[in-house]
Enzyme design. Sequence first.
Site, PDB file in Angstrom:
ATOM      1  N   GLU A 132      74.439 -79.759 -26.598  1.00 50.27           N
ATOM      2  CA  GLU A 132      73.106 -80.012 -27.174  1.00 50.27           C
ATOM      3  C   GLU A 132      73.000 -79.380 -28.563  1.00 50.27           C
ATOM      4  OE1 GLU A 132      70.458 -81.666 -27.055  1.00 50.27           O
ATOM      5  OE2 GLU A 132      68.708 -80.623 -26.256  1.00 50.27           O
ATOM      6  N   THR A 185      65.291 -84.928 -33.735  1.00 53.73           N
ATOM      7  CA  THR A 185      64.850 -83.574 -33.389  1.00 53.73           C
ATOM      8  C   THR A 185      64.955 -82.644 -34.596  1.00 53.73           C
ATOM      9  OG1 THR A 185      65.496 -83.893 -31.112  1.00 53.73           O
ATOM     10  CG2 THR A 185      65.279 -81.624 -31.834  1.00 53.73           C
TER      11      THR A 185
HETATM   12  N1  HSE Z   1      62.046 -77.937 -27.658  1.00 54.52           N
HETATM   13  C1  HSE Z   1      62.700 -78.904 -28.480  1.00 54.52           C
HETATM   14  C2  HSE Z   1      61.780 -79.302 -29.622  1.00 54.52           C
HETATM   15  C3  HSE Z   1      63.041 -80.098 -27.647  1.00 54.52           C
HETATM   16  O1  HSE Z   1      60.623 -79.610 -29.341  1.00 54.52           O
HETATM   17  O2  HSE Z   1      62.201 -79.313 -30.772  1.00 54.52           O
HETATM   18  C4  HSE Z   1      63.770 -81.171 -28.374  1.00 54.52           C
HETATM   19  O3  HSE Z   1      65.127 -80.963 -28.349  1.00 54.52           O
END
Ligand code: HSE
Length: 310
Positions: A132, A185
Amino acid sequence: MNAGLKVFAPASVANVACGFDVLGFAIEKPGDEIIVRFSDKPGLKITAITGAKGKLPFEVEKNTAGYAAQRLLEHLGETERGIEMEIHKKMPFGSGLGSSAASAVAGVMAVNELLKRPLEKRELLHFAVLGEQLADGAYHADNVAPSLIGGMILIRNNEDLDVHRLPLPQGIYASVVYPHVKILTKDARAVLSDQVSLSKCIQQSGNLAGLVVGLYNGDLDLISRSLQDVIIEPQRAKLIPHFYKVKEAAMNAGAMGCSISGAGPSIFALSANSLIAENVGAAMEKVFHDAKIPNELFVSPINQEGAIKC
Ligand code: HSE
């Protein structure tokens, strides 16, 4: 014929409103499938990728699933083993549904199963999080942990992977709408300010603690009051067309709470049962439909098992 084996790793909803980077839950569908088998040629090779429209690299070190699996193989001292991996993407990238996490989880799970489970599922977590991290640059388990072990997961600390499963009142269902708008992201993290006011920090801490107490006590009203994000959602909402309209539609249809799924653009709602969740999902979807934005709806119980050999 060496048929090998197949694993499935489900999509997940990270953040769950008040738990940025520390909360996540898995849903039943969609998810990714990976098939692995032994081969005569030494080393891990990715031999097929489907459902990715040519966007995923075959190079192991650049591929989320391959990278995660390779780190696991190194840990196990199995780098000379000939292993072929087929990746079948059955969920969209950049959707906020934990697509890269599902690939990373499926990669490590498949290799671990092929080698007759040298590690317990939970011990695979670190290797999947490395996959990830390759995809989005951050070491966080809020998609990976639920995709791997299922349920609603609290990550007290990402660095140490101090991960805990929370109880869920029976019947809770999720409605997740994915509008076909691309948000990476990395980009959705880049819009976030690193300054948070003390008052917002207090509100968010109260909500996160309230949600945990609500889940332990099966207190749906407390869960509903706590499913609020006063820090991240206001900064990211502008990236998602009609976000506030969709949220209003979900709440009017009876949802307990509604917010951005992970980094977006998907939007999730939690409801007390499947019937409400279906109505909530239809109401959310209608907003995008009326705005002529193609979308997909997933209505699902919380997936309690996570990744499985299938
Ligand atoms: N917690 C992460 C974000 C999840 O909101 O950026 C997405 O990978």
